[in-house]
Design a protein around this motif. Structure first.
Motif, PDB file in Angstrom:
ATOM      1  N   PHE A  49      -4.455  31.378 -47.241  1.00  0.00           N
ATOM      2  CA  PHE A  49      -3.405  31.177 -46.108  1.00  0.00           C
ATOM      3  C   PHE A  49      -3.987  30.529 -45.052  1.00  0.00           C
ATOM      4  N   GLN A  50      -5.185  30.816 -44.527  1.00  0.00           N
ATOM      5  CA  GLN A  50      -5.783  30.110 -43.291  1.00  0.00           C
ATOM      6  C   GLN A  50      -5.834  28.677 -43.663  1.00  0.00           C
ATOM      7  N   ASN A  51      -6.656  28.208 -44.699  1.00  0.00           N
ATOM      8  CA  ASN A  51      -7.127  26.752 -45.059  1.00  0.00           C
ATOM      9  C   ASN A  51      -6.688  26.503 -46.577  1.00  0.00           C
ATOM     10  N   PRO A  52      -5.475  25.981 -46.945  1.00  0.00           N
ATOM     11  CA  PRO A  52      -4.693  25.917 -48.358  1.00  0.00           C
ATOM     12  C   PRO A  52      -5.808  25.121 -48.930  1.00  0.00           C
ATOM     13  N   GLY A  87       2.823  25.073 -54.219  1.00  0.00           N
ATOM     14  CA  GLY A  87       4.030  25.507 -53.807  1.00  0.00           C
ATOM     15  C   GLY A  87       4.493  25.547 -52.232  1.00  0.00           C
ATOM     16  N   GLN A  88       3.080  26.341 -51.604  1.00  0.00           N
ATOM     17  CA  GLN A  88       3.568  26.622 -50.341  1.00  0.00           C
ATOM     18  C   GLN A  88       3.461  25.372 -49.433  1.00  0.00           C
ATOM     19  N   LYS A  89       2.790  24.651 -49.888  1.00  0.00           N
ATOM     20  CA  LYS A  89       2.639  22.905 -49.363  1.00  0.00           C
ATOM     21  C   LYS A  89       3.869  22.001 -49.895  1.00  0.00           C
ATOM     22  N   VAL A  90       4.510  22.475 -50.701  1.00  0.00           N
ATOM     23  CA  VAL A  90       5.680  21.654 -51.201  1.00  0.00           C
ATOM     24  C   VAL A  90       5.009  20.590 -51.989  1.00  0.00           C
ATOM     25  N   ASP A  91       3.861  20.816 -52.722  1.00  0.00           N
ATOM     26  CA  ASP A  91       3.153  19.702 -53.503  1.00  0.00           C
ATOM     27  C   ASP A  91       3.560  20.128 -55.061  1.00  0.00           C
ATOM     28  N   TYR A  92       4.708  20.021 -55.413  1.00  0.00           N
ATOM     29  CA  TYR A  92       5.069  20.418 -56.781  1.00  0.00           C
ATOM     30  C   TYR A  92       4.701  19.392 -57.852  1.00  0.00           C
ATOM     31  N   ALA A  93       4.394  18.214 -57.457  1.00  0.00           N
ATOM     32  CA  ALA A  93       3.705  17.156 -58.529  1.00  0.00           C
ATOM     33  C   ALA A  93       2.403  17.871 -59.069  1.00  0.00           C
ATOM     34  N   LYS A  94       1.632  18.104 -58.156  1.00  0.00           N
ATOM     35  CA  LYS A  94       0.061  18.786 -58.552  1.00  0.00           C
ATOM     36  C   LYS A  94       0.451  19.932 -59.247  1.00  0.00           C
ATOM     37  N   SER A 237       2.966  36.783 -46.529  1.00  0.00           N
ATOM     38  CA  SER A 237       3.709  35.543 -46.713  1.00  0.00           C
ATOM     39  C   SER A 237       5.231  35.534 -47.304  1.00  0.00           C
ATOM     40  N   TYR A 238       5.406  36.610 -48.176  1.00  0.00           N
ATOM     41  CA  TYR A 238       6.712  36.822 -48.915  1.00  0.00           C
ATOM     42  C   TYR A 238       7.769  37.127 -47.894  1.00  0.00           C
ATOM     43  N   LEU A 239       7.312  37.509 -46.830  1.00  0.00           N
ATOM     44  CA  LEU A 239       8.371  37.914 -45.638  1.00  0.00           C
ATOM     45  C   LEU A 239       9.337  37.020 -45.297  1.00  0.00           C
ATOM     46  N   VAL A 240       8.793  35.611 -45.593  1.00  0.00           N
ATOM     47  CA  VAL A 240       9.808  34.679 -45.105  1.00  0.00           C
ATOM     48  C   VAL A 240      11.049  34.646 -45.787  1.00  0.00           C
ATOM     49  N   LEU A 241      10.881  35.062 -47.184  1.00  0.00           N
ATOM     50  CA  LEU A 241      12.093  35.340 -47.940  1.00  0.00           C
ATOM     51  C   LEU A 241      12.838  36.488 -47.454  1.00  0.00           C
ATOM     52  N   ILE A 242      12.143  37.601 -47.463  1.00  0.00           N
ATOM     53  CA  ILE A 242      12.681  38.680 -47.053  1.00  0.00           C
ATOM     54  C   ILE A 242      13.550  38.785 -45.680  1.00  0.00           C
ATOM     55  N   TYR A 243      12.782  38.239 -44.652  1.00  0.00           N
ATOM     56  CA  TYR A 243      13.448  37.977 -43.276  1.00  0.00           C
ATOM     57  C   TYR A 243      14.629  36.968 -43.565  1.00  0.00           C
ATOM     58  N   SER A 271       6.351  31.638 -41.621  1.00  0.00           N
ATOM     59  CA  SER A 271       6.169  30.564 -42.471  1.00  0.00           C
ATOM     60  C   SER A 271       5.112  29.583 -41.906  1.00  0.00           C
ATOM     61  N   ASN A 272       5.273  29.669 -40.636  1.00  0.00           N
ATOM     62  CA  ASN A 272       4.065  28.836 -39.706  1.00  0.00           C
ATOM     63  C   ASN A 272       2.973  29.568 -39.772  1.00  0.00           C
ATOM     64  N   THR A 273       2.862  30.749 -39.830  1.00  0.00           N
ATOM     65  CA  THR A 273       1.649  31.594 -39.760  1.00  0.00           C
ATOM     66  C   THR A 273       0.666  31.428 -40.851  1.00  0.00           C
ATOM     67  N   TYR A 274       1.268  31.578 -41.879  1.00  0.00           N
ATOM     68  CA  TYR A 274       0.653  31.539 -43.134  1.00  0.00           C
ATOM     69  C   TYR A 274       0.948  30.449 -44.097  1.00  0.00           C
ATOM     70  N   ASN A 275       1.263  29.324 -43.681  1.00  0.00           N
ATOM     71  CA  ASN A 275       1.754  28.155 -44.317  1.00  0.00           C
ATOM     72  C   ASN A 275       2.427  28.313 -45.598  1.00  0.00           C
ATOM     73  N   SER A 276       3.216  29.212 -45.642  1.00  0.00           N
ATOM     74  CA  SER A 276       3.978  29.755 -46.729  1.00  0.00           C
ATOM     75  C   SER A 276       5.693  29.457 -46.718  1.00  0.00           C
ATOM     76  N   HIS A 277       6.017  29.098 -47.922  1.00  0.00           N
ATOM     77  CA  HIS A 277       7.305  28.723 -48.086  1.00  0.00           C
ATOM     78  C   HIS A 277       7.780  27.527 -47.192  1.00  0.00           C
ATOM     79  N   VAL A 278       7.161  26.716 -47.023  1.00  0.00           N
ATOM     80  CA  VAL A 278       7.209  25.675 -45.868  1.00  0.00           C
ATOM     81  C   VAL A 278       8.545  24.747 -46.255  1.00  0.00           C
ATOM     82  N   ASP A 279       8.693  24.727 -47.484  1.00  0.00           N
ATOM     83  CA  ASP A 279      10.007  23.924 -48.177  1.00  0.00           C
ATOM     84  C   ASP A 279      11.429  25.024 -47.769  1.00  0.00           C
TER      85      ASP A 279
END
Length: 547
Positions: A49-52, A87-94, A237-243, A271-279
């Motif tokens: 989370f800190q440095n993906p 996925g957290q970085k929206v890099d679905y191609a990789k 990080s999953y709290l992005v969806l829950i909230y 989302s900003n804190t954990y670089n999560s679900h940025v999409d």
């Protein structure tokens, strides 16, 4: 014997040299690669989370080392960790590339469980692009494989829960709540069968979403309140969806703009804190814009809408119309890439197999040397023990022969002594008879010579017994010592009786030898039993013979 002793250290030296030669290649040992890979894998988890980017780099290194170490299963599992971070970085191609590589490897080692996991993740990836047909094709393929493994009893039913959950989540995202609820019910049904691959909190989240859509607001809110602490502790990080969905509930019924805004902002903060679900951020800002518009705060609505557009442009939202062809383009060259990857993997596996054969040969040589050394040592020890055993048996045999010889000599001497004693008895009988005749002769004569003869006969009888005692004592010295030590209260008469009993004399023979009556012998034997404190059941002859 000295030559045998010197051979063992020489063999041990050879074995030690082989051990040193074997472990001199320790740096190239696959075990070191595997240990290093495990360390990299653990370190990547702390940086997720800190440095993906650093986490992905560590995972890539770990994947290569697992392959080099020959652990393809862990190499695949490492690949399956990467799509989550991408996925957290929206890099679905990789994500797509890593999943297909994982699928090739799993297919190579014919591991259906890993293939099922890859299929499930590919299905979810296609669902993000709203490619429903492909998504459910892969999701169902994963579920079908796992059901097959359950039927074969090589997998527990609890492992089906994760697949049911992923299908349920996919139907929820695509708006088919009815079908999603069917799969959610299957999750709860199978959840009782352990082990499970997913926490109950995820299932409760899906349930709260369905309840909210059925206008069972209070029930949905209660579930969200209950599961929030678990996600805060274990998966923040999953709290992005829950909230976000929590905010949706308050935005709809009952309408509570303040709480809705509060949860949307919390979702963005997480989302900003954990670089999560940025999409997911553009969607949250769009909902905030709609919320502000309904409240009449057009300035905030405009700013939120502008932010949503900027984020969409920044992240190239993979689900937008512009980027939907991405997977179609990927699919066109996937087959060619699959062929190349399989070829590379085959070469790598052949190399690993060759390395394994060399390593196996080294271990066989080492084991053979150690076994050879142990055999030599065992043979040497067995020879020493055998020699000692033979020497011991020889000593024991000689000792037994000496004892037997001594016993035979004693028995022979005792036999001679008994014969001698019997001769004395006969002599005494003769002398008594002679004495009787002389007494009769004396009555008719007053010769002093007859008196002298009678006196000498009495003296000879006493001397005969002394001579017998000395000879018996010399032959049975140990017997006399034991009887004197064990029964010090025995008289000379008692000792005489013991000696004669040992020589198997009868009471009559004893009486003749001792010059007493048979009744006196019986009386002496009775007193002897009493002094020795023998019970009536004990045979006196046997007891004395064993002394």
């Amino acid at each position: 014997m000295m030559n045998k002793v010197l051979k063992v250290p020489h063999t041990l030296v050879i074995a030690l040299l082989l051990v040193i030669m074997t472990f001199s290649h320790a740096q190239d040992n696959p075990l070191n690669e595997l240990n290093a890979a495990k360390t990299l894998l653990e370190n990547s988890k702390t940086l997720r989370f800190q440095n993906p980017d650093s986490a992905v780099s560590l995972l890539q290194q770990a994947h290569e080392k697992f392959l080099k170490g020959g652990d393809t299963v862990m190499a695949i599992n490492t690949l399956l960790d990467m799509p989550y971070i991408y996925g957290q970085k929206v890099d679905y191609a990789k994500s797509y590339d890593d999943l297909w590589l994982a699928l090739f490897l799993a297919d190579d080692i014919k591991n259906d469980k890993l293939k099922a996991n890859v299929y499930s993740k590919l299905g979810r990836l296609y669902s993000f692009f709203k490619k429903e047909k492909k998504a459910f094709e892969y999701l169902q393929s994963g579920l079908k494989l796992k059901k097959k493994l359950v039927e074969q009893q090589s997998l527990d039913q609890g492992y089906l829960v994760e697949d049911y959950y992923l299908i349920c989540a996919t139907y929820r995202e695509l708006g088919d709540l009815k079908t999603g609820e069917i799969y959610l019910d299957s999750c709860f049904l199978k959840y009782k069968t352990l082990p499970n691959q997913i926490e109950m909190a995820y299932l409760q989240f899906e349930k709260s979403f369905i309840l909210a859509k059925k206008n069972k607001t209070n029930e949905a809110l209660k579930i969200l309140t209950d599961i929030e602490p678990w996600f805060q502790k274990n998966r923040p990080s999953y709290l992005v969806l829950i909230y976000t969905y929590w905010g949706d509930i308050y935005r709809n019924a009952p309408v509570d703009h303040e709480k809705s805004e509060y949860y949307y902002k919390k979702a963005i903060e997480i989302s900003n804190t954990y670089n999560s679900h940025v999409d997911f951020s553009p969607l949250i800002h769009e909902r905030l814009a709609n919320l502000y518009q309904n409240k009449g705060d057009y300035r905030k609505a405009f700013l939120s809408q502008q932010t949503a557009k900027e984020l969409d442009a920044l992240f190239f939202d993979s689900r937008s119309t512009i980027n939907k062809p991405l997977l179609e383009i990927k699919d066109e060259y996937r087959l060619e890439k699959e062929r190349q990857e399989k070829l590379i993997q085959k070469q790598r596996l052949e190399q690993l197999e060759q390395e394994d054969k060399i390593s196996f040969l080294q271990r066989i040589i080492l084991l053979g040397a150690l076994i050879f050394t142990l055999i030599i040592a065992a043979v040497y020890i067995m020879q020493i023990r055998s020699k000692h055993k033979i020497e011991k048996e020889l000593i024991q045999k000689n000792k037994e022969l000496e004892i037997q010889k001594t016993k035979e000599i004693v028995a022979l001497k005792n036999k001679e002594l008994a014969t001698s004693a019997l001769q004395l008895v006969e002599k005494d009988e003769f002398l008594k008879d002679l004495k009787s005749k002389l007494v009769a002769l004396k009555e008719g004569s007053k010769s002093t010579e007859v008196n002298h003869i009678l006196k000498s006969i009495s003296l000879n009888n006493t001397n005969n017994w002394k001579e017998f005692k000395l000879r018996f004592t010399a032959v049975n010295e140990e017997f006399y010592k034991r009887i004197a030590t064990k029964y010090p209260n025995l008289s000379q008469a008692d000792q005489k009786i013991c000696a004669l009993i040992k020589l198997n004399f009868s009471s009559k023979e004893m009486a003749k030898l001792l010059g007493i009556s048979v009744e006196s012998v019986h009386t002496t034997r009775y007193r002897l039993r009493k002094k020795m404190k023998l019970e009536r059941s004990v045979n006196l002859e046997d007891f004395i013979a064993n002394l």
